[in-house]
Design a protein around this motif. Structure first.
Motif, PDB file in Angstrom:
ATOM      1  N   ARG A  54       0.833  -1.212   0.000  1.00 15.89           N
ATOM      2  CA  ARG A  54       0.000   0.000   0.000  1.00 15.89           C
ATOM      3  C   ARG A  54       0.865   1.259   0.000  1.00 15.89           C
ATOM      4  NH1 ARG A  54      -4.556  -1.895   4.406  1.00 15.89           N
ATOM      5  NH2 ARG A  54      -5.735  -3.218   2.954  1.00 15.89           N
ATOM      6  N   VAL A  55       1.904   1.259   0.805  1.00 17.01           N
ATOM      7  CA  VAL A  55       2.802   2.423   0.855  1.00 17.01           C
ATOM      8  C   VAL A  55       3.482   2.616  -0.499  1.00 17.01           C
ATOM      9  CG1 VAL A  55       4.930   3.312   1.881  1.00 17.01           C
ATOM     10  CG2 VAL A  55       3.151   2.335   3.342  1.00 17.01           C
ATOM     11  N   HIS A  56       3.930   1.523  -1.103  1.00 17.95           N
ATOM     12  CA  HIS A  56       4.580   1.603  -2.414  1.00 17.95           C
ATOM     13  C   HIS A  56       3.609   2.163  -3.456  1.00 17.95           C
ATOM     14  CE1 HIS A  56       7.133   0.550  -5.782  1.00 17.95           C
ATOM     15  NE2 HIS A  56       6.088  -0.052  -6.334  1.00 17.95           N
ATOM     16  N   ASN A  57       2.396   1.653  -3.456  1.00 17.99           N
ATOM     17  CA  ASN A  57       1.406   2.129  -4.428  1.00 17.99           C
ATOM     18  C   ASN A  57       1.084   3.607  -4.211  1.00 17.99           C
ATOM     19  OD1 ASN A  57       1.279  -0.391  -5.612  1.00 17.99           O
ATOM     20  ND2 ASN A  57      -0.523  -1.030  -4.449  1.00 17.99           N
ATOM     21  N   TYR A  58       1.017   4.023  -2.961  1.00 16.35           N
ATOM     22  CA  TYR A  58       0.757   5.430  -2.658  1.00 16.35           C
ATOM     23  C   TYR A  58       1.897   6.307  -3.166  1.00 16.35           C
ATOM     24  CZ  TYR A  58      -0.267   9.664  -0.020  1.00 16.35           C
ATOM     25  OH  TYR A  58      -0.533  10.962   0.338  1.00 16.35           O
ATOM     26  N   LYS A  59       3.122   5.838  -2.968  1.00 16.54           N
ATOM     27  CA  LYS A  59       4.295   6.583  -3.436  1.00 16.54           C
ATOM     28  C   LYS A  59       4.251   6.750  -4.963  1.00 16.54           C
ATOM     29  CE  LYS A  59       9.278   6.278  -3.842  1.00 16.54           C
ATOM     30  NZ  LYS A  59      10.453   5.409  -3.715  1.00 16.54           N
ATOM     31  N   ILE A  60       3.935   5.678  -5.658  1.00 14.21           N
ATOM     32  CA  ILE A  60       3.840   5.724  -7.125  1.00 14.21           C
ATOM     33  C   ILE A  60       2.752   6.702  -7.547  1.00 14.21           C
ATOM     34  CG2 ILE A  60       3.298   4.372  -9.206  1.00 14.21           C
ATOM     35  CD1 ILE A  60       6.026   3.728  -7.947  1.00 14.21           C
ATOM     36  N   LYS A  61       1.617   6.650  -6.849  1.00  9.94           N
ATOM     37  CA  LYS A  61       0.516   7.554  -7.171  1.00  9.94           C
ATOM     38  C   LYS A  61       0.933   9.012  -6.958  1.00  9.94           C
ATOM     39  CE  LYS A  61      -4.365   8.226  -6.169  1.00  9.94           C
ATOM     40  NZ  LYS A  61      -5.522   7.778  -5.361  1.00  9.94           N
ATOM     41  N   MET A  62       1.645   9.292  -5.888  1.00  9.83           N
ATOM     42  CA  MET A  62       2.111  10.660  -5.611  1.00  9.83           C
ATOM     43  C   MET A  62       3.121  11.114  -6.666  1.00  9.83           C
ATOM     44  SD  MET A  62       0.565  11.957  -3.029  1.00  9.83           S
ATOM     45  CE  MET A  62      -0.953  11.135  -3.458  1.00  9.83           C
ATOM     46  N   GLN A  63       3.989  10.216  -7.089  1.00  5.86           N
ATOM     47  CA  GLN A  63       4.970  10.565  -8.134  1.00  5.86           C
ATOM     48  C   GLN A  63       4.269  10.866  -9.449  1.00  5.86           C
ATOM     49  OE1 GLN A  63       7.564   7.142  -8.095  1.00  5.86           O
ATOM     50  NE2 GLN A  63       8.900   8.016  -6.498  1.00  5.86           N
ATOM     51  N   GLN A  64       3.234  10.105  -9.780  1.00  4.43           N
ATOM     52  CA  GLN A  64       2.487  10.332 -11.008  1.00  4.43           C
ATOM     53  C   GLN A  64       1.754  11.671 -10.943  1.00  4.43           C
ATOM     54  OE1 GLN A  64       0.048   6.832 -11.287  1.00  4.43           O
ATOM     55  NE2 GLN A  64       1.637   5.627 -12.314  1.00  4.43           N
ATOM     56  N   MET A  65       1.203  11.994  -9.787  1.00  5.89           N
ATOM     57  CA  MET A  65       0.499  13.276  -9.637  1.00  5.89           C
ATOM     58  C   MET A  65       1.475  14.447  -9.722  1.00  5.89           C
ATOM     59  SD  MET A  65      -2.321  12.361  -6.715  1.00  5.89           S
ATOM     60  CE  MET A  65      -3.025  13.984  -6.677  1.00  5.89           C
ATOM     61  N   ALA A  66       2.693  14.251  -9.220  1.00  3.02           N
ATOM     62  CA  ALA A  66       3.697  15.327  -9.252  1.00  3.02           C
ATOM     63  C   ALA A  66       4.139  15.604 -10.675  1.00  3.02           C
ATOM     64  CB  ALA A  66       4.886  14.940  -8.385  1.00  3.02           C
ATOM     65  N   LYS A  67       4.143  14.585 -11.521  1.00  3.31           N
ATOM     66  CA  LYS A  67       4.534  14.767 -12.927  1.00  3.31           C
ATOM     67  C   LYS A  67       3.488  15.565 -13.712  1.00  3.31           C
ATOM     68  CE  LYS A  67       7.406  10.645 -13.400  1.00  3.31           C
ATOM     69  NZ  LYS A  67       7.539   9.348 -14.088  1.00  3.31           N
ATOM     70  N   LYS A  68       2.260  15.528 -13.280  1.00  2.00           N
ATOM     71  CA  LYS A  68       1.191  16.212 -14.014  1.00  2.00           C
ATOM     72  C   LYS A  68       1.125  17.654 -13.724  1.00  2.00           C
ATOM     73  CE  LYS A  68      -1.797  12.232 -14.465  1.00  2.00           C
ATOM     74  NZ  LYS A  68      -3.068  11.637 -14.168  1.00  2.00           N
TER      75      LYS A  68
END
Length: 68
Positions: A54-68
């Motif tokens: 869950r933490v890993h998936n959250y991190k990936i989601k935050m990185q994707q949002m930061a790219k946008k």
């Protein structure tokens, strides 16, 4: 029965049988306790793995949002 330090004890057949039965009962009790402990640890490992995912998936989601 050898006790170590060059010390031995002699049991009657009945005493030896009682001692062995007591040791067998203790061993069976210990096995049950160890199996219960292992089951608990397996559950804890599963919980940790799920939380790490869950933490890993959250991190990936935050990185994707930061790219946008």
């Amino acid at each position: 029965m050898f006790l170590g330090a060059d010390l031995t004890v002699e049991f009657t057949y009945k005493e030896a049988e009682e001692l062995l039965n007591k040791n067998l009962l203790n061993a069976r009790t210990n096995i049950k306790t160890y199996n219960d402990d292992l089951s608990y640890l397996k559950e804890q490992i599963t919980t940790i793995e799920v939380n790490l995912a869950r933490v890993h998936n959250y991190k990936i989601k935050m990185q994707q949002m930061a790219k946008k």
